[in-house]
Write an enzyme that holds these catalytic residues in place. Sequence first.
Site, PDB file in Angstrom:
ATOM      1  N   GLU A 198     -17.816  55.981   6.947  1.00 26.60           N
ATOM      2  CA  GLU A 198     -17.997  54.562   7.301  1.00 26.60           C
ATOM      3  C   GLU A 198     -18.306  54.359   8.779  1.00 26.60           C
ATOM      4  O   GLU A 198     -17.686  53.523   9.439  1.00 26.60           O
ATOM      5  CB  GLU A 198     -16.755  53.743   6.904  1.00 26.60           C
ATOM      6  CG  GLU A 198     -16.535  53.697   5.411  1.00 26.60           C
ATOM      7  CD  GLU A 198     -15.459  52.713   4.954  1.00 26.60           C
ATOM      8  OE1 GLU A 198     -14.713  52.194   5.803  1.00 26.60           O
ATOM      9  OE2 GLU A 198     -15.388  52.479   3.731  1.00 26.60           O
ATOM     10  N   GLU A 327     -16.474  56.198  -2.249  1.00 25.75           N
ATOM     11  CA  GLU A 327     -15.259  55.362  -2.311  1.00 25.75           C
ATOM     12  C   GLU A 327     -15.601  54.136  -3.149  1.00 25.75           C
ATOM     13  O   GLU A 327     -16.579  53.432  -2.834  1.00 25.75           O
ATOM     14  CB  GLU A 327     -14.795  54.898  -0.927  1.00 25.75           C
ATOM     15  CG  GLU A 327     -14.146  55.982  -0.108  1.00 25.75           C
ATOM     16  CD  GLU A 327     -13.578  55.465   1.214  1.00 25.75           C
ATOM     17  OE1 GLU A 327     -13.129  54.299   1.270  1.00 25.75           O
ATOM     18  OE2 GLU A 327     -13.602  56.245   2.184  1.00 25.75           O
ATOM     19  N   GLN A 378      -8.009  55.709  -4.387  1.00 26.10           N
ATOM     20  CA  GLN A 378      -7.639  57.074  -4.103  1.00 26.10           C
ATOM     21  C   GLN A 378      -6.758  57.588  -5.239  1.00 26.10           C
ATOM     22  O   GLN A 378      -6.481  56.823  -6.164  1.00 26.10           O
ATOM     23  CB  GLN A 378      -6.915  57.154  -2.768  1.00 26.10           C
ATOM     24  CG  GLN A 378      -7.776  56.625  -1.600  1.00 26.10           C
ATOM     25  CD  GLN A 378      -7.166  56.873  -0.215  1.00 26.10           C
ATOM     26  OE1 GLN A 378      -6.118  57.478  -0.062  1.00 26.10           O
ATOM     27  NE2 GLN A 378      -7.833  56.358   0.822  1.00 26.10           N
TER      28      GLN A 378
HETATM   29  O1  AHR Z   1      -9.685  53.990   0.934  1.00 24.48           O
HETATM   30  C1  AHR Z   1      -9.106  53.245   1.962  1.00 24.48           C
HETATM   31  C2  AHR Z   1     -10.024  53.096   3.174  1.00 24.48           C
HETATM   32  O2  AHR Z   1     -11.095  52.288   2.814  1.00 24.48           O
HETATM   33  C3  AHR Z   1     -10.684  54.356   3.690  1.00 24.48           C
HETATM   34  O3  AHR Z   1      -9.884  55.041   4.592  1.00 24.48           O
HETATM   35  C4  AHR Z   1     -11.901  53.836   4.356  1.00 24.48           C
HETATM   36  O4  AHR Z   1     -12.957  54.765   4.346  1.00 24.48           O
HETATM   37  C5  AHR Z   1     -12.213  52.557   3.619  1.00 24.48           C
HETATM   38  O5  AHR Z   1     -12.447  51.501   4.481  1.00 24.48           O
END
Ligand code: AHR
Length: 525
Positions: A198, A327, A378
């Site tokens: 990011e 993500e 996650q």
């Molecule tokens: O997944 C949580 C956070 O979300 C991660 O660390 C980041 O890459 C995103 O903004």
Amino acid sequence: MGISRRSLLAASASAPLVMKARPARAASASIQIHSHRHRGEIDRKIFGNFIEHLGRCITGGVFDEGSPLSDKEGFRKDVMAAVKDMSVPLLRWPGGNFSSNYNWMDGIGPRDKRPKRLEMAWGTVEDNRFGTHEFMDYVEQVGSEPYICLNLGTGTWSDAQQWIEYVNGEQDTAITRLRKKNGREQPWKVRYWGLGNEMDGYWQMGHRSASDYAAFALETAKLAKLTDPNVKLIAAGASNYRAGSDWIGWNRTVLESLRDYADYISIHLYVGNQANDYADFVASPIEMDQKIDILAGLINAAMSQRVDRVTGQLAKDGRKLYIAFDEWNVWYRARGDGQRGRRILEERYNLEDALVVAGFLNSLVNHADVVKIANLAQLVNVIAPIFTNDKGLFLQTIYYPLQLFARNVKGNSLEVLVESPTYKSRRFDSVPYIDASASIDGNRLVLNVVNRHQNQPMDVAIGLEDKNFSGAVAVSEVNGPDIKAQNDFGQMPVTAKDRTVNASGTSLSYSFPPHSYTQLRASLA
Ligand code: AHR
């Protein structure tokens, strides 16, 4: 009724949103499948996951030294069993935002001698007891493939290069000697490496402009491929969709700079039901469709203009660059600026979230030709399908669609012709109530169907254009008493329920209950 090549939006927004109390009569729809109408080969890495040094994801989730539930390495055995059961083909680490100030050297060598460091992404102190060796042991034990995200925030080119050499190097160097001294003789040969996380986000440590990032990432990529030509590199695409941010421009710049070196470009998406508007929220996977379609167009444009440096002509080497959706998830309750400390991002999921997750998975399968990596964010406790306390764990609602897709969807993704009633929502003009994807592997057909309707069952005529159903069809349904039902310790209203139905000939009529995700697994002849 709108006819969609599954998720392409049907032309009209005719049907009003109907939200009535039960009982309601079934509406009807149809799904047409031809076993040779392939969209692309499904790369199982689209069912990947992600662990970050954030809250209780690693420390207190995956890794809990001293807990009676952990093995001698410190890995929580119950968590590991649930991870294995979910079937995770790819695991991304160490972040996330965390990776942008991570010094990998802090996480090697004897655990008791590793330094504690200020962790600025999420406001803790990182003890570094889980590092490269622990991660590699973990992926090996859960049967996953590793994907390591390099620090392109505060890290240097040498830091990144030496980490790759430490992990993959075969020659006798000071770095590989260090790995051997730390107990690992053979290189691990990790294939997937992220060129930062990011980096377009103002919140990111070491955030840069698109051109600064592209220049820095390009040199890192060169060093990475000189160290190990077999590595596959994931460039950091856009993640910042806030008004005023030029996320399309970021992707274009990154692609034009890195198209000769990167193998993937990453993209992220989180959605939420802040407005408590079920009909609109459950249509969120359309946003994923749109983001993928836009990025695929940018990739095509950038790749079509590659120039061969030797001939000066347009390159004709067939080089490909794919999307890594590394993500994605529902995330809005445990969210907001200023989330700091150990109990953060502990989102509790309900049935409507599970339907959105199933829809996202449909979107990934329906884009199997261009999306070759994806990681739910996650794995444990932090916006996660597995939730622990110090006595055990429970499986959140979103665990079940993830498990069903990861275990059963393989082979080729099929074009699915869906004819479904549609509705208009706050963000989308025409949302089909029936959302679907299908895969074929030999003679095994897997069909995934979300009925988005809150109250009505949907009678669907499933038609095979070139084959017959042959024998019993296995059915797994993820549903619950209502859209807000959520699981907890000792209380599991939302799970997957299995049954079988008989089918023969070219069609099967199936009634999909309201607010459900159903997977059908059939043999074809
Ligand atoms: O997944 C949580 C956070 O979300 C991660 O660390 C980041 O890459 C995103 O903004």
